[in-house]
Design an enzyme around this catalytic site. Structure first.
Site, PDB file in Angstrom:
ATOM      1  N   ASP A   1       0.863  -1.179   0.000  1.00 55.03           N
ATOM      2  CA  ASP A   1       0.000   0.000   0.000  1.00 55.03           C
ATOM      3  C   ASP A   1       0.898   1.227   0.000  1.00 55.03           C
ATOM      4  O   ASP A   1       1.791   1.339   0.841  1.00 55.03           O
ATOM      5  CB  ASP A   1      -0.910   0.006   1.229  1.00 55.03           C
ATOM      6  CG  ASP A   1      -1.965  -1.081   1.175  1.00 55.03           C
ATOM      7  OD1 ASP A   1      -2.361  -1.451   0.059  1.00 55.03           O
ATOM      8  OD2 ASP A   1      -2.385  -1.550   2.233  1.00 55.03           O
TER       9      ASP A   1
ATOM     10  N   ASP B   1      -6.721  -1.413  -4.809  1.00 52.57           N
ATOM     11  CA  ASP B   1      -7.835  -1.187  -3.891  1.00 52.57           C
ATOM     12  C   ASP B   1      -8.831  -0.189  -4.486  1.00 52.57           C
ATOM     13  O   ASP B   1     -10.048  -0.350  -4.351  1.00 52.57           O
ATOM     14  CB  ASP B   1      -7.335  -0.654  -2.540  1.00 52.57           C
ATOM     15  CG  ASP B   1      -6.443  -1.634  -1.813  1.00 52.57           C
ATOM     16  OD1 ASP B   1      -6.547  -2.852  -2.089  1.00 52.57           O
ATOM     17  OD2 ASP B   1      -5.644  -1.197  -0.962  1.00 52.57           O
TER      18      ASP B   1
END
Length: 80
Positions: free
Chosen positions: A60, A74
């Protein structure tokens, strides 16, 4: 942690295969909106799956104030 990696990888693989099967079966009858939504989910799940299989975790890297850290995959899943 090893079992968790396999469970999550299998779940993502099922999402990718299921989405692809949906596209193959319904592509003539589905609206453009449906096709785009499923395509985004497949792309996001596939991206996260590649990260999880190659690295053992999902990277991330997008940070927005007052929001959890996330990645492009995402975003694709949420948009889909």
């Amino acid at each position: 942690p090893e079992a968790r990696l396999w469970v999550l990888s299998c779940a993502k693989a099922c999402a990718v295969v299921g989405g692809a099967a949906f596209l193959l079966v319904r592509h003539a009858k589905a609206s453009l909106r449906e096709l785009l939504a499923v395509s985004f989910v497949i792309a996001g799940a596939g991206g996260n799956l590649v990260d999880r299989v190659t690295r053992g975790f999902v990277v991330d890297f997008l940070r927005v104030p007052h929001w959890p850290v996330f990645n492009v995959a995402d975003v694709a899943i949420c948009v889909g």
